[in-house]
Scaffold this motif. Structure first.
Motif, PDB file in Angstrom:
ATOM      1  N   VAL A 173     -16.328  72.477  41.310  1.00 35.89           N
ATOM      2  CA  VAL A 173     -16.878  72.435  39.960  1.00 35.89           C
ATOM      3  C   VAL A 173     -17.817  73.624  39.780  1.00 35.89           C
ATOM      4  CG1 VAL A 173     -16.655  69.943  39.711  1.00 35.89           C
ATOM      5  CG2 VAL A 173     -18.764  70.890  40.671  1.00 35.89           C
ATOM      6  N   GLN A 174     -17.800  74.194  38.588  1.00 35.78           N
ATOM      7  CA  GLN A 174     -18.511  75.437  38.320  1.00 35.78           C
ATOM      8  C   GLN A 174     -19.860  75.171  37.659  1.00 35.78           C
ATOM      9  OE1 GLN A 174     -16.594  78.055  35.508  1.00 35.78           O
ATOM     10  NE2 GLN A 174     -17.541  79.882  36.370  1.00 35.78           N
ATOM     11  N   LYS A 201     -13.483  64.767  40.348  1.00 37.43           N
ATOM     12  CA  LYS A 201     -12.383  65.532  39.776  1.00 37.43           C
ATOM     13  C   LYS A 201     -12.474  65.610  38.255  1.00 37.43           C
ATOM     14  CE  LYS A 201      -9.269  64.094  43.506  1.00 37.43           C
ATOM     15  NZ  LYS A 201      -8.014  63.365  43.854  1.00 37.43           N
ATOM     16  N   HIS A 202     -13.420  64.864  37.673  1.00 39.66           N
ATOM     17  CA  HIS A 202     -13.627  64.907  36.226  1.00 39.66           C
ATOM     18  C   HIS A 202     -14.535  66.067  35.812  1.00 39.66           C
ATOM     19  CE1 HIS A 202     -12.078  61.015  37.079  1.00 39.66           C
ATOM     20  NE2 HIS A 202     -13.240  60.409  37.265  1.00 39.66           N
ATOM     21  N   GLY A 203     -15.138  66.759  36.800  1.00 40.19           N
ATOM     22  CA  GLY A 203     -16.046  67.849  36.482  1.00 40.19           C
ATOM     23  C   GLY A 203     -17.500  67.437  36.468  1.00 40.19           C
ATOM     24  N   ARG A 221     -22.427  67.299  33.750  1.00 29.58           N
ATOM     25  CA  ARG A 221     -21.161  66.690  33.342  1.00 29.58           C
ATOM     26  C   ARG A 221     -20.238  67.704  32.677  1.00 29.58           C
ATOM     27  NH1 ARG A 221     -21.259  61.145  30.412  1.00 29.58           N
ATOM     28  NH2 ARG A 221     -19.185  61.188  31.366  1.00 29.58           N
ATOM     29  N   ARG A 222     -18.936  67.384  32.748  1.00 28.67           N
ATOM     30  CA  ARG A 222     -17.892  68.160  32.085  1.00 28.67           C
ATOM     31  C   ARG A 222     -17.929  69.642  32.488  1.00 28.67           C
ATOM     32  NH1 ARG A 222     -20.239  64.856  28.277  1.00 28.67           N
ATOM     33  NH2 ARG A 222     -18.982  63.082  27.609  1.00 28.67           N
ATOM     34  N   LEU A 223     -18.128  69.868  33.778  1.00 26.45           N
ATOM     35  CA  LEU A 223     -18.084  71.236  34.295  1.00 26.45           C
ATOM     36  C   LEU A 223     -16.631  71.673  34.449  1.00 26.45           C
ATOM     37  CD1 LEU A 223     -20.779  70.872  37.123  1.00 26.45           C
ATOM     38  CD2 LEU A 223     -21.134  71.767  34.815  1.00 26.45           C
ATOM     39  N   ASP A 236     -15.372  54.368  31.396  1.00 28.10           N
ATOM     40  CA  ASP A 236     -16.571  54.790  32.138  1.00 28.10           C
ATOM     41  C   ASP A 236     -17.588  55.515  31.266  1.00 28.10           C
ATOM     42  OD1 ASP A 236     -15.347  53.716  34.307  1.00 28.10           O
ATOM     43  OD2 ASP A 236     -15.171  55.578  35.461  1.00 28.10           O
ATOM     44  N   ARG A 237     -17.255  55.749  30.020  1.00 29.05           N
ATOM     45  CA  ARG A 237     -18.101  56.613  29.193  1.00 29.05           C
ATOM     46  C   ARG A 237     -19.517  56.085  29.022  1.00 29.05           C
ATOM     47  NH1 ARG A 237     -13.979  58.343  24.239  1.00 29.05           N
ATOM     48  NH2 ARG A 237     -12.600  59.679  25.513  1.00 29.05           N
TER      49      ARG A 237
END
Length: 321
Positions: A173-174, A201-203, A221-223, A236-237
């Motif tokens: 992840v970045q 794996k979701h970032g 989150r969301r990387l 899961d949100r």
């Protein structure tokens, strides 16, 4: 064995202002590994107890007129004191700058080479990494003492360790802004000694320090994800970060490891090299936490493939918390 090269202006900038300050923070000594096409700085590579750091440069990223030869497939490796090397480069650069106005553009280049010299009060010649700078009316030579070059079997051992350290985690992840991680670690380093790191794996990247009295953490989150990835489940949100990470680990969509806060903080010194971003990943079976730093060609969004840098942090036994 022979090594001789001239540092370019870009090479001086990379070493003096970016990479040597970072390696100076990582530890007192490192290996310098020279091959026909590359130069490596290897910190703690042969020791599994601590942060391993590997910097690789293509020869034209640092040098021109680069020549290396040895009976060991033209490979040379030795250890040296990073602070002495940094000091020698800084001093040599200042001399080059001071006299550059009075010289032709190519006559005051900084030459680096391997030599053997007889130090005072010694009966045996010793190896040195020598920097030679020619000023307007003088030439200045600075010698950095080095270890005896590694034998053939030792070089093979070093090369084997280097090859095995190149394996990539399945998911990376970045992180674009390292200051947020740095600020978190700076605030939390006195709270506890163990850092829990979870990567999905979701970032999602979560870092957390837990003690008997308190649990503190930060979540990214969301990387961007490289490698194995999967969409986050809709259900899961609305869960807490802790609950999301536990469910992701249970599904096999995330991995979690514990590392030393001290080691994690030390790895952040690599941001002195001024990378454009960093990628975090956990090796298979949770064997280590890997941090890969990305460098861009100046003025573009293309990865600079002439430079690479990554760290590997050993994981702690869960019972050590």
């Amino acid at each position: 064995m022979k090594f001789k090269a001239f540092l370019t202006e870009n090479g001086v900038n990379l070493l003096e202002k970016r990479f040597l300050p970072a390696f100076d923070k990582l530890g007192k000594t490192c290996f310098l590994f020279l091959t026909k096409e590359h130069l490596f700085f290897l910190h703690n590579l042969l020791n599994g107890d601590g942060v391993q750091c590997i910097a690789q440069f293509r020869k034209d990223a640092l040098f021109d007129d680069y020549h290396v030869s040895s009976q060991n497939e033209d490979r040379i490796a030795f250890s040296l004191d990073v602070s002495l090397l940094h000091r020698a480069v800084k001093s040599s650069v200042s001399i080059c700058t001071e006299f550059s106005a009075g010289l032709a553009s190519n006559s005051n280049r900084l030459q680096i080479k391997l030599v053997k010299k007889l130090p005072p009060n010694c009966t045996q010649p010793m190896p040195f990494l020598t920097f030679e700078t020619k000023g307007y009316k003088s030439a200045v030579i600075q010698d950095v003492p080095i270890s005896r070059p590694l034998s053939r079997s030792q070089v093979i051992e070093l090369q084997t360790a280097l090859d095995s350290a190149q394996d990539l985690p399945p998911t990376l992840v970045q992180v674009q802004d390292p200051n947020q991680l740095q600020n978190f670690v700076d605030r939390m380093r006195h709270v506890g000694d163990v850092l829990n790191v979870t990567i999905s794996k979701h970032g999602d990247l979560q870092v957390q320090i837990s003690t008997a009295l308190v649990r503190l953490g930060s979540e990214f989150r969301r990387l961007s994800v490289i490698g194995e990835k999967s969409p986050a489940p809709v259900e899961d949100r609305n869960l807490t970060a802790q609950a999301r990470s536990e469910r992701a680990v249970a599904r096999g969509d995330a991995m979690s490891v514990q590392v030393s806060v001290k080691h994690f903080s030390k790895s952040l010194h690599c941001h002195l090299t001024k990378p454009d971003s960093a990628f975090y990943g956990i090796a298979p079976q949770g064997s280590c936490l890997t941090v890969i730093f990305q460098f861009m060609v100046p003025g573009t969004r293309q990865t600079d493939k002439s430079i690479s840098l990554h760290c590997r942090l050993p994981v702690l036994d869960p019972g050590s918390n």
